[in-house]
Design a protein around this motif. Sequence first.
Motif, PDB file in Angstrom:
ATOM      1  N   ASP A 193       0.846  -1.254  -0.032  1.00 32.28           N
ATOM      2  CA  ASP A 193      -0.227   0.005  -0.017  1.00 32.28           C
ATOM      3  C   ASP A 193       1.019   1.427  -0.077  1.00 32.28           C
ATOM      4  O   ASP A 193       0.186   2.271  -0.129  1.00 32.28           O
ATOM      5  N   ASN A 194       2.207   1.277   0.168  1.00 32.42           N
ATOM      6  CA  ASN A 194       3.094   2.301   0.124  1.00 32.42           C
ATOM      7  C   ASN A 194       2.954   2.977  -1.307  1.00 32.42           C
ATOM      8  O   ASN A 194       3.368   2.088  -2.373  1.00 32.42           O
ATOM      9  N   PRO A 195       3.201   4.064  -1.519  1.00 34.91           N
ATOM     10  CA  PRO A 195       3.253   4.687  -2.903  1.00 34.91           C
ATOM     11  C   PRO A 195       4.393   4.174  -3.576  1.00 34.91           C
ATOM     12  O   PRO A 195       4.286   4.224  -5.009  1.00 34.91           O
ATOM     13  N   ILE A 196       5.452   3.937  -3.199  1.00 37.49           N
ATOM     14  CA  ILE A 196       6.887   3.559  -3.832  1.00 37.49           C
ATOM     15  C   ILE A 196       6.609   2.364  -4.657  1.00 37.49           C
ATOM     16  O   ILE A 196       7.038   1.885  -5.602  1.00 37.49           O
ATOM     17  N   PHE A 197       5.493   1.395  -4.343  1.00 34.24           N
ATOM     18  CA  PHE A 197       5.157   0.202  -5.130  1.00 34.24           C
ATOM     19  C   PHE A 197       4.178   0.500  -6.029  1.00 34.24           C
ATOM     20  O   PHE A 197       4.198  -0.368  -7.015  1.00 34.24           O
ATOM     21  N   ASN A 198       3.699   1.645  -6.341  1.00 29.13           N
ATOM     22  CA  ASN A 198       2.483   2.020  -7.091  1.00 29.13           C
ATOM     23  C   ASN A 198       3.170   1.859  -8.555  1.00 29.13           C
ATOM     24  O   ASN A 198       4.004   2.737  -8.994  1.00 29.13           O
ATOM     25  N   GLY A 199       2.753   0.899  -9.507  1.00 30.59           N
ATOM     26  CA  GLY A 199       3.122   1.126 -10.939  1.00 30.59           C
ATOM     27  C   GLY A 199       4.357   0.163 -11.137  1.00 30.59           C
ATOM     28  O   GLY A 199       5.117  -0.088 -12.035  1.00 30.59           O
ATOM     29  N   SER A 200       4.976  -0.512  -9.868  1.00 30.43           N
ATOM     30  CA  SER A 200       6.299  -1.117  -9.783  1.00 30.43           C
ATOM     31  C   SER A 200       5.880  -2.579 -10.485  1.00 30.43           C
ATOM     32  O   SER A 200       5.181  -3.284 -10.078  1.00 30.43           O
TER      33      SER A 200
END
Length: 325
Positions: A225-232
């Motif tokens: 749920d952390n933004p740094i994983f969004n789209g990874s």
Amino acid sequence: MALTEFTTAAAERVQRWSARLWYEMPREIYFGKFMREDPNAIIEVKRDLEGQPGDRLNYTLMNKLTGAGVSGDDTLEGSEEELDPDTDSVTLDQKRNAVRLKGKLSMKRTAFDQEDAAKNQLKTWMAETIDDDIFTKLADSPTRNVFGGTATSRATLDSTMTIVPGRMDSCVAQANKADPKIWPVRVNGDDYFVLVLHTDVWYDLRQNSVWQGYQQNGAQVRGLDNPIFNGSPGVFNQTVVHHHEKVPAGTDAGAAGTTAYAVSLFLGRQAMCFAWGARPNSWVKEFDYGNSIGMAIGAIWGARKSVFNAADHAVIALQTARSNN
């Protein structure tokens, strides 16, 4: 008697349409997922100059204490250790753009709403301008480098020296051995770096059997749920992988100056300082007694790759050859 009066409905008045802009803009900015007002962020956002005078912000890295301290009943007084700060600074600049529509008759000739189209295009322009600035600054004059294959410089790259997972391991090792150390971002108790690959480099990585096997064998990520994983699309050895077409790239590497390459960005905590002077704002202005309308957007900010003692603080340039698709 004729009096000139400007009411709230006057054609000459300047109107602001930015009520939603600031809420929408972070989603438009690619790097928005990495930007936080928190030291535990890839890009630390500062607002000290927002609404305040000044166009330059100094920020400080406090180096770790290195003394041995004292043991037992040895006297501590007189053996205190001095703090060791390093300081860098970011300078603000203003960027603006506008669209002006010809007039009401022209606006009636299209099935789409020209005013809405202009506003959306300006919002996209602002987001991409901020992203371009960040990409350029992060890749500028790198002092920490990992090269593909056996290369030791961009000039020694050849077309076979594309990315392999082992080069990502090298980035992690260099980060851990750096002085001062490049710290990862902590998410739910786990530590992660971020690697932003050029789109062509991402294509090359996907062809690699080690990468394929690692992802197929269920490499799990905590804190999704952390933004740094969004789209990874994946994670490898503490490294969250992203890709973007605006990662700096060229075609003049190698001894002959003909090898296609990219400068992918391996990022740790506080890789950049991003300072707002004035957040994105927007205006609508009417001309010619209300017949013509114009929309404008603008913001004041500064982006600066953190550099202390002439060394990049938390950026490693992963320079590899790439398939030129």
